[in-house]
Design an enzyme around this catalytic site. Sequence first.
Site, PDB file in Angstrom:
ATOM      1  N   SER A 124      43.661  43.139  44.521  1.00 45.65           N
ATOM      2  CA  SER A 124      43.174  42.737  45.845  1.00 45.65           C
ATOM      3  C   SER A 124      43.999  43.396  46.933  1.00 45.65           C
ATOM      4  CB  SER A 124      43.306  41.222  45.961  1.00 45.65           C
ATOM      5  OG  SER A 124      43.096  40.795  47.279  1.00 45.65           O
ATOM      6  N   TYR A 150      48.316  32.958  45.225  1.00 48.36           N
ATOM      7  CA  TYR A 150      47.224  33.795  44.712  1.00 48.36           C
ATOM      8  C   TYR A 150      47.608  35.278  44.826  1.00 48.36           C
ATOM      9  CZ  TYR A 150      43.020  36.613  44.766  1.00 48.36           C
ATOM     10  OH  TYR A 150      42.116  37.613  44.518  1.00 48.36           O
ATOM     11  N   LYS A 154      48.393  38.447  41.812  1.00 44.78           N
ATOM     12  CA  LYS A 154      47.809  39.792  41.707  1.00 44.78           C
ATOM     13  C   LYS A 154      48.915  40.847  41.609  1.00 44.78           C
ATOM     14  CE  LYS A 154      43.515  38.722  41.702  1.00 44.78           C
ATOM     15  NZ  LYS A 154      42.736  38.895  40.481  1.00 44.78           N
TER      16      LYS A 154
HETATM   17  P1  NAD Z   1      34.593  34.232  40.935  1.00 46.98           P
HETATM   18  O1  NAD Z   1      35.371  32.962  41.021  1.00 46.98           O
HETATM   19  O2  NAD Z   1      33.182  34.212  41.366  1.00 46.98           O
HETATM   20  O3  NAD Z   1      34.676  34.831  39.455  1.00 46.98           O
HETATM   21  C1  NAD Z   1      35.786  34.625  38.614  1.00 46.98           C
HETATM   22  C2  NAD Z   1      35.264  34.036  37.318  1.00 46.98           C
HETATM   23  O4  NAD Z   1      36.353  33.794  36.434  1.00 46.98           O
HETATM   24  C3  NAD Z   1      34.534  32.697  37.514  1.00 46.98           C
HETATM   25  O5  NAD Z   1      33.238  32.803  36.986  1.00 46.98           O
HETATM   26  C4  NAD Z   1      35.387  31.691  36.732  1.00 46.98           C
HETATM   27  O6  NAD Z   1      34.593  30.686  36.142  1.00 46.98           O
HETATM   28  C5  NAD Z   1      36.071  32.589  35.729  1.00 46.98           C
HETATM   29  N1  NAD Z   1      37.362  32.078  35.228  1.00 46.98           N
HETATM   30  C6  NAD Z   1      38.379  31.543  35.936  1.00 46.98           C
HETATM   31  N2  NAD Z   1      39.385  31.213  35.115  1.00 46.98           N
HETATM   32  C7  NAD Z   1      39.005  31.563  33.868  1.00 46.98           C
HETATM   33  C8  NAD Z   1      39.621  31.461  32.590  1.00 46.98           C
HETATM   34  N3  NAD Z   1      40.841  30.929  32.426  1.00 46.98           N
HETATM   35  N4  NAD Z   1      38.929  31.903  31.506  1.00 46.98           N
HETATM   36  C9  NAD Z   1      37.692  32.424  31.638  1.00 46.98           C
HETATM   37  N5  NAD Z   1      37.068  32.548  32.832  1.00 46.98           N
HETATM   38  C10 NAD Z   1      37.722  32.115  33.928  1.00 46.98           C
HETATM   39  O7  NAD Z   1      35.412  35.325  41.770  1.00 46.98           O
HETATM   40  P2  NAD Z   1      34.969  36.809  42.180  1.00 46.98           P
HETATM   41  O8  NAD Z   1      34.817  36.820  43.653  1.00 46.98           O
HETATM   42  O9  NAD Z   1      33.882  37.280  41.333  1.00 46.98           O
HETATM   43  O10 NAD Z   1      36.316  37.578  41.849  1.00 46.98           O
HETATM   44  C11 NAD Z   1      36.503  38.279  40.641  1.00 46.98           C
HETATM   45  C12 NAD Z   1      37.911  38.838  40.622  1.00 46.98           C
HETATM   46  O11 NAD Z   1      38.092  39.685  41.745  1.00 46.98           O
HETATM   47  C13 NAD Z   1      38.999  37.770  40.705  1.00 46.98           C
HETATM   48  O12 NAD Z   1      40.065  38.157  39.866  1.00 46.98           O
HETATM   49  C14 NAD Z   1      39.431  37.823  42.142  1.00 46.98           C
HETATM   50  O13 NAD Z   1      40.760  37.416  42.310  1.00 46.98           O
HETATM   51  C15 NAD Z   1      39.253  39.295  42.453  1.00 46.98           C
HETATM   52  N6  NAD Z   1      39.045  39.561  43.887  1.00 46.98           N
HETATM   53  C16 NAD Z   1      38.023  38.911  44.533  1.00 46.98           C
HETATM   54  C17 NAD Z   1      37.847  39.143  45.900  1.00 46.98           C
HETATM   55  C18 NAD Z   1      36.779  38.400  46.659  1.00 46.98           C
HETATM   56  O14 NAD Z   1      36.881  38.292  47.883  1.00 46.98           O
HETATM   57  N7  NAD Z   1      35.728  37.922  46.019  1.00 46.98           N
HETATM   58  C19 NAD Z   1      38.686  40.031  46.571  1.00 46.98           C
HETATM   59  C20 NAD Z   1      39.683  40.690  45.863  1.00 46.98           C
HETATM   60  C21 NAD Z   1      39.853  40.442  44.515  1.00 46.98           C
HETATM   61  C1  WQD Z   2      37.838  37.410  57.086  1.00 43.05           C
HETATM   62  C2  WQD Z   2      38.071  37.258  58.579  1.00 43.05           C
HETATM   63  C3  WQD Z   2      39.386  35.339  59.169  1.00 43.05           C
HETATM   64  C4  WQD Z   2      36.429  32.421  57.759  1.00 43.05           C
HETATM   65  C5  WQD Z   2      40.392  36.814  51.685  1.00 43.05           C
HETATM   66  C6  WQD Z   2      41.614  36.764  50.808  1.00 43.05           C
HETATM   67  C7  WQD Z   2      41.821  38.090  50.144  1.00 43.05           C
HETATM   68  C8  WQD Z   2      40.550  38.547  49.411  1.00 43.05           C
HETATM   69  C9  WQD Z   2      39.354  38.475  50.282  1.00 43.05           C
HETATM   70  C10 WQD Z   2      40.682  37.806  47.156  1.00 43.05           C
HETATM   71  C11 WQD Z   2      39.488  36.842  58.949  1.00 43.05           C
HETATM   72  C12 WQD Z   2      37.977  35.200  59.696  1.00 43.05           C
HETATM   73  C13 WQD Z   2      37.115  33.571  58.079  1.00 43.05           C
HETATM   74  C14 WQD Z   2      35.932  31.595  58.810  1.00 43.05           C
HETATM   75  C15 WQD Z   2      36.812  33.148  60.414  1.00 43.05           C
HETATM   76  N1  WQD Z   2      40.245  37.675  48.304  1.00 43.05           N
HETATM   77  N2  WQD Z   2      37.296  33.928  59.390  1.00 43.05           N
HETATM   78  N3  WQD Z   2      36.131  32.006  60.098  1.00 43.05           N
HETATM   79  O1  WQD Z   2      41.164  36.367  54.653  1.00 43.05           O
HETATM   80  O2  WQD Z   2      40.451  38.785  54.915  1.00 43.05           O
HETATM   81  O3  WQD Z   2      40.585  37.796  52.679  1.00 43.05           O
HETATM   82  O4  WQD Z   2      39.251  37.180  50.877  1.00 43.05           O
HETATM   83  O5  WQD Z   2      41.512  38.612  46.759  1.00 43.05           O
HETATM   84  O6  WQD Z   2      42.878  37.900  49.269  1.00 43.05           O
HETATM   85  O7  WQD Z   2      42.743  36.452  51.631  1.00 43.05           O
HETATM   86  O8  WQD Z   2      38.774  37.087  54.129  1.00 43.05           O
HETATM   87  O9  WQD Z   2      36.542  36.196  54.601  1.00 43.05           O
HETATM   88  O10 WQD Z   2      38.506  34.593  54.558  1.00 43.05           O
HETATM   89  O11 WQD Z   2      38.291  36.223  56.427  1.00 43.05           O
HETATM   90  O12 WQD Z   2      36.975  33.454  61.598  1.00 43.05           O
HETATM   91  O13 WQD Z   2      35.316  30.537  58.574  1.00 43.05           O
HETATM   92  O14 WQD Z   2      37.228  36.190  59.062  1.00 43.05           O
HETATM   93  O15 WQD Z   2      40.310  34.839  60.084  1.00 43.05           O
HETATM   94  O16 WQD Z   2      39.793  37.482  60.155  1.00 43.05           O
HETATM   95  P1  WQD Z   2      40.340  37.494  54.188  1.00 43.05           P
HETATM   96  P2  WQD Z   2      37.974  35.956  54.869  1.00 43.05           P
END
Ligand code: NAD
Ligand code: WQD
Length: 337
Positions: A124, A150, A154
């Site tokens: 991330s 979190y 990562k």
């Molecule tokens: P998500 O929660 O929709 O998907 C993650 C899945 O993992 C879920 O379906 C959950 O049920 C499963 N899971 C959790 N713990 C588990 C375990 N112990 N065993 C088996 N399954 C398990 O999240 P996502 O948005 O699809 O994210 C996928 C990956 O990408 C995550 O690792 C997340 O940290 C990373 N990521 C997401 C974002 C984002 O904003 N969505 C941003 C950066 C990184």
């Molecule tokens: C985006 C912008 C908020 C909600 C997060 C995690 C990051 C990654 C992606 C997993 C910011 C603003 C948000 C709201 C708002 N996830 N905001 N009102 O914080 O950039 O990233 O998700 O790895 O680790 O930190 O994403 O969508 O929460 O926020 O004004 O109700 O929107 O302040 O500027 P963020 P976000």
Amino acid sequence: MRILLTGGAGYIGTHVAVELCTLGHDVILVDDLSNSCWAAVARVESIVGRSVRFFHTDLRDSNLLADIFSAEQPDAVMHFAGLKAVGESVAHPLRYYDVNINATLSLLQVMGAAGVRKLIFSSSATVYGEPEALPLTEENRVGQGISNPYGWTKLFIEQILRDLAHSQREWEISVLRYFNPVGAHESGLIGEDPAGIPNNLMPFVAQVAAGRRTHVNVYGNDYDTEDGTGVRDYIHVMDLARGHVAALNHLVPGVSTYNLGTGRGTSVFGLIRAFEQACGQTIPVEVTPRRPGDVAATYCSPAKAAEELNWTAGLTIEDACRDSWRWQSNNPGGYPK
Ligand code: NAD
Ligand code: WQD
């Protein structure tokens, strides 16, 4: 290829599964459904027009996981599984360290024993903490200013992967640092379905547009940005899915790290305006104080992925809002529960 997707029922996993199946790969989805549901897997099957292997398993159960590897014989793994709610990780740090780190250790041990050493890991942008410079390149400092457990999980997992690849040269690992994934598959059948109140901006805006919530709280309009609101690099989830395919096709020994983003920043107001265009409605907003831990602006340089993976994000924030709205309006309550 046969590709095993941990967390394959989740938001990003389902989209990547569709992309892989569409390209003719076989997928094996493993998920404990702690943040997803069976219906998501059924929707993947209906998009790709065939059944998909699915195992309802916690990755930390390494015996069960080993059985799955020996029965399914995957060629490569994409590791999406984990917990991802930033605020929740501050409240429950041990749960986050347990799930994210122990699930990864279990997976790596089982992979090693099964002789599967091709891995793509969901990292991330959060590992950059307080950005050292913009746009962020993979060489920029990580760790400084990470404000939640979190984010640390990562970064720690990235280090575990480097140590592993250093000790055993057969591993081919791609670490993908996602910026802000948004949008949905163009079918409107799969999308982001957060449990409870969405933490992230785009699903929150979509739920306001669908009438599930009254207004969007804008977390601060006094940042040093074009309109005072936070700026992020929103990447369409289907571009992200194609980034995974590109990474799979370019795996090389060791650990390679790539930013997956567009390289463009969009403000909170900019995203809301684009969503208003997509849904044809005004989105009510209320400006509130800043959210603790937020940075003013972050966006990446995607140049390394373009050069080495031959991948760039082709879709725009308008595309993402259109697809997110199609998903939300077709499924106002998310997946059937
Ligand atoms: P998500 O929660 O929709 O998907 C993650 C899945 O993992 C879920 O379906 C959950 O049920 C499963 N899971 C959790 N713990 C588990 C375990 N112990 N065993 C088996 N399954 C398990 O999240 P996502 O948005 O699809 O994210 C996928 C990956 O990408 C995550 O690792 C997340 O940290 C990373 N990521 C997401 C974002 C984002 O904003 N969505 C941003 C950066 C990184
Ligand atoms: C985006 C912008 C908020 C909600 C997060 C995690 C990051 C990654 C992606 C997993 C910011 C603003 C948000 C709201 C708002 N996830 N905001 N009102 O914080 O950039 O990233 O998700 O790895 O680790 O930190 O994403 O969508 O929460 O926020 O004004 O109700 O929107 O302040 O500027 P963020 P976000």
